[in-house]
Design an enzyme around this catalytic site. Structure first.
Site, PDB file in Angstrom:
ATOM      1  N   ILE A 142       0.885  -1.159   0.000  1.00  0.00           N
ATOM      2  CA  ILE A 142       0.000   0.000   0.000  1.00  0.00           C
ATOM      3  C   ILE A 142       0.926   1.212   0.000  1.00  0.00           C
ATOM      4  CG2 ILE A 142      -0.232  -0.189   2.525  1.00  0.00           C
ATOM      5  CD1 ILE A 142      -2.914   1.257   2.284  1.00  0.00           C
ATOM      6  N   SER A 143       0.720   2.105  -0.940  1.00  0.00           N
ATOM      7  CA  SER A 143       1.674   3.185  -1.179  1.00  0.00           C
ATOM      8  C   SER A 143       1.750   4.169  -0.022  1.00  0.00           C
ATOM      9  CB  SER A 143       1.304   3.949  -2.463  1.00  0.00           C
ATOM     10  OG  SER A 143       1.440   3.134  -3.597  1.00  0.00           O
ATOM     11  N   GLN A 144       2.873   4.839   0.060  1.00  0.00           N
ATOM     12  CA  GLN A 144       3.084   5.912   1.022  1.00  0.00           C
ATOM     13  C   GLN A 144       2.016   6.988   0.824  1.00  0.00           C
ATOM     14  OE1 GLN A 144       6.860   7.754   0.382  1.00  0.00           O
ATOM     15  NE2 GLN A 144       6.634   9.256   2.032  1.00  0.00           N
TER      16      GLN A 144
END
Length: 217
Positions: A65-67
Site C-alpha cells: 500500500i503506497s506511502q
C-alpha cells in the site's frame, strides 16, 4: 468497539494531514478525500498501528500500500473531477481507489491477483463505496469495454507506457503512471492533447513492477 477504534485513529489521521500539507499538498479536495478514507481498514492487522505513518506498508501477494504522500501527489496530479470516469490499474489494497472514488463519478479498477481483489471488494462494500467497479485481469490491457476514460492512474511501474492504456485515454485526458526499471523509476503525468502526447516528469518513485497477465491466485 469499531467506533472506539475509529475515534482512536483521529489524532493520527490529523497528524498525517498536517504532514501532507508540509510536503506541499495544498489541494483541499485531495486532503478531504484522504481524510475521509480510514487507511487502517486497508492495511494488515499487524500493521494497523502504522496505518497513518507516511510510509508504504506490505500487503498480501508481495504487493504494497503506497506511502500516503505518494498517494496524495498522484491523486493531485490526476485532477479528477466529480463527473469523470477514472481507470485504476492495480487495485492492491483498494486504498487509492477508495480515495479517488471520493473525487470522481465512477472508478474502474483492475487487479491481477484474485485474492487481493476479493478483499478490496469487501472493503469497498463495508465502506459503502458504490461508485467503484472491479475487474480481475491484465492491467496492461486496461478495460477496453468501458473505455474511453477521462483519467487513468497506474499503481505499478511499467517499463514503458502500455499502448492499450494510451488508446483508452480520452482526448484531453490525463494519465499518471510510474515508468522505469526495478531500480530507477519516474512518475509521469501524461496528457492526451489534439496535438499529441505531452509528458511531465513529476518525481522519482519506487513501485512494484507492472506484470502482464493474471496471477495464479
Amino acid at each position: 468497539m469499531r467506533h472506539a477504534a475509529a475515534r482512536d485513529s483521529l489524532p493520527d489521521r490529523i497528524r498525517l494531514l498536517m504532514k501532507l500539507r508540509t510536503n506541499g499538498i495544498a489541494d483541499t479536495r485531495v486532503l478531504s478525500a484522504i481524510e475521509s478514507v480510514p487507511r487502517e481498514e486497508f492495511v494488515p492487522e499487524s500493521f494497523r498501528d502504522k496505518a497513518y505513518e507516511d510510509t508504504a506498508l506490505p500487503i498480501d501477494s508481495g504487493q504494497t500500500i503506497s506511502q500516503p504522500t505518494v498517494v496524495a501527489w498522484m491523486t493531485w496530479a490526476l485532477q479528477a473531477g466529480d463527473r469523470m470516469r477514472v481507470l485504476e490499474i492495480g487495485t492492491g489494497s483498494g486504498y487509492q481507489a477508495a480515495v479517488l472514488s471520493r473525487l470522481c463519478r465512477m472508478l474502474y479498477t483492475v487487479e491481477r491477483h484474485r485474492d487481493l481483489l476479493r478483499v478490496a471488494q469487501e472493503r469497498f462494500k463495508k465502506l459503502g463505496l458504490s461508485n467503484i467497479q472491479t475487474q480481475l485481469g491484465d492491467g496492461s490491457k486496461g478495460w477496453k469495454s468501458a473505455a474511453p476514460f477521462d483519467r487513468i492512474i497506474v499503481t505499478a511501474a511499467a517499463h514503458a507506457v502500455p499502448p492499450a492504456l494510451l488508446d483508452q485515454l480520452a482526448e484531453g485526458g490525463i494519465m499518471v503512471i510510474p515508468v522505469g526499471s526495478d531500480t530507477e523509476q519516474v512518475l509521469l503525468r501524461i496528457e492526451k492533447t489534439p496535438g499529441g502526447i505531452m509528458q511531465q516528469h513529476l518525481m522519482d518513485v519506487r513501485f512494484v513492477p507492472l506484470v502482464e497477465g493474471k496471477a495464479g491466485k
